[in-house]
Design a protein around this motif. Sequence first.
Motif, short mmCIF file in Angstrom:
data_model
loop_
_atom_site.label_atom_id
_atom_site.label_comp_id
_atom_site.label_asym_id
_atom_site.label_seq_id
_atom_site.Cartn_x
_atom_site.Cartn_y
_atom_site.Cartn_z
N ASP A 192 0.85 -1.18 0.00
CA ASP A 192 0.00 0.00 0.00
C ASP A 192 0.89 1.24 0.00
N LYS A 193 1.03 1.86 -1.15
CA LYS A 193 1.95 2.99 -1.28
C LYS A 193 1.55 4.18 -0.43
N SER A 194 0.25 4.32 -0.15
CA SER A 194 -0.20 5.46 0.63
C SER A 194 0.46 5.48 2.02
N ASP A 195 0.73 4.30 2.58
CA ASP A 195 1.40 4.23 3.87
C ASP A 195 2.81 4.82 3.78
N ILE A 196 3.48 4.55 2.66
CA ILE A 196 4.84 5.07 2.47
C ILE A 196 4.81 6.57 2.21
N TYR A 197 3.82 7.03 1.45
CA TYR A 197 3.69 8.47 1.23
C TYR A 197 3.57 9.18 2.58
N ASP A 198 2.70 8.66 3.45
CA ASP A 198 2.52 9.26 4.77
C ASP A 198 3.81 9.24 5.57
N LEU A 199 4.55 8.13 5.47
CA LEU A 199 5.81 8.00 6.21
C LEU A 199 6.84 9.02 5.73
N ILE A 200 6.96 9.17 4.40
CA ILE A 200 7.92 10.12 3.84
C ILE A 200 7.60 11.54 4.30
N VAL A 201 6.32 11.92 4.16
CA VAL A 201 5.92 13.27 4.55
C VAL A 201 6.15 13.51 6.04
N SER A 202 5.72 12.56 6.86
CA SER A 202 5.87 12.71 8.31
C SER A 202 7.33 12.89 8.71
N ASN A 203 8.21 12.07 8.12
CA ASN A 203 9.63 12.15 8.44
C ASN A 203 10.24 13.48 8.00
N LEU A 204 9.88 13.93 6.80
CA LEU A 204 10.47 15.16 6.28
C LEU A 204 9.92 16.40 6.99
N VAL A 205 8.67 16.36 7.37
CA VAL A 205 8.11 17.48 8.14
C VAL A 205 8.80 17.55 9.50
N ASP A 251 11.77 16.05 10.51
CA ASP A 251 13.23 16.17 10.52
C ASP A 251 13.74 17.39 9.76
N LYS A 252 13.03 17.76 8.66
CA LYS A 252 13.54 18.82 7.79
C LYS A 252 12.61 20.02 7.66
N GLY A 253 11.43 19.93 8.23
CA GLY A 253 10.48 21.02 8.14
C GLY A 253 9.90 21.24 6.75
N ILE A 254 9.93 20.19 5.91
CA ILE A 254 9.41 20.31 4.54
C ILE A 254 7.92 19.97 4.54
N LYS A 255 7.10 21.00 4.43
CA LYS A 255 5.66 20.82 4.50
C LYS A 255 4.97 20.87 3.14
N ASP A 256 5.67 21.32 2.13
CA ASP A 256 5.06 21.41 0.79
C ASP A 256 6.12 21.14 -0.27
N GLY A 257 5.70 21.23 -1.54
CA GLY A 257 6.64 20.99 -2.63
C GLY A 257 6.84 19.53 -2.98
N TYR A 258 5.85 18.69 -2.64
CA TYR A 258 5.94 17.25 -2.94
C TYR A 258 5.36 16.99 -4.33
N VAL A 259 6.06 16.19 -5.13
CA VAL A 259 5.55 15.81 -6.44
C VAL A 259 5.57 14.28 -6.55
N LEU A 260 4.46 13.74 -7.04
CA LEU A 260 4.30 12.29 -7.21
C LEU A 260 4.19 11.97 -8.69
N VAL A 261 4.94 10.99 -9.15
CA VAL A 261 4.86 10.52 -10.54
C VAL A 261 4.36 9.08 -10.52
N GLU A 262 3.22 8.84 -11.15
CA GLU A 262 2.55 7.53 -11.09
C GLU A 262 1.82 7.23 -12.39
N ASP A 263 1.62 5.95 -12.66
CA ASP A 263 0.77 5.55 -13.79
C ASP A 263 -0.55 4.97 -13.32
N SER A 264 -0.75 4.87 -12.01
CA SER A 264 -1.97 4.30 -11.44
C SER A 264 -2.90 5.41 -10.98
N LEU A 265 -4.15 5.41 -11.48
CA LEU A 265 -5.11 6.42 -11.07
C LEU A 265 -5.43 6.32 -9.57
#
Length: 222
Positions: free
Chosen positions: A153-166, A168-182
């Motif tokens: 379930d990729k959504s779990d990983i998306y949440d993990l990446i965002v949580s860690n970067l917010v 550890d690094k304070g990155i709250k925006d500027g995320y881009v996702l490239v996917e072929d799955s709707l």
Amino acid sequence: MYIENKENLREILKDSKVLICDLDGAIIDSEVMHFKAWKDTLSLYIGISITEEDIKRYISHDDYSICNMVKEDYTVNFVDDFIIEKRRERFESYLETEEFKKNELLSSLIKDSSFCKNYKYLVTSQDINLGQKELENIGLERDFNMSYWNVQDKSDIYDLIVSNLVLDKGIKDGYVLVEDSLKYIEIGKNLGFKVIGVEHKYNKDKFEEYIKNGNSLDIIRM
């Protein structure tokens, strides 16, 4: 909107800080070979012949889910692990003998060390051994800062990446996702990501219907 060149892509993504990218069907045009591997394996060991219409539905599902879908579609039974192993062996042989097409626009962006510096993530349901060989096949084996393999379930990983970067690094925006799955394109949008869809022969109809229904999406053709 279709993105036709590097300049268009860079303009759309000029404020991006973090890249999250799928592998099969996004960076590398491997879906045709995955279909061939499934078709040949199931024909040889189970005696059925899946179609391109089948693979359009199977795309973006993990191997075990595909096995369950095949069993239901064709009223057959088999040992999942055996078929998956044989399918992977066949696909691996293609990686060793065939030159796979890569997404040129996306690859050039991933190769650019100034784009999303230090924050390029690969998130895929692909097996780590096959996935690394795919990246080697198209020359991108050293270009991601972090890779997540065998993801159910990729959504779990998306949440993990965002949580860690917010955190550890304070990155709250500027995320881009490239996917072929709707499915994951919609999840990315709901998370506030800038989303780029990658169109190929097996999802083209779905993308056209998605746009026709009033949804917006920037698209790169494979």
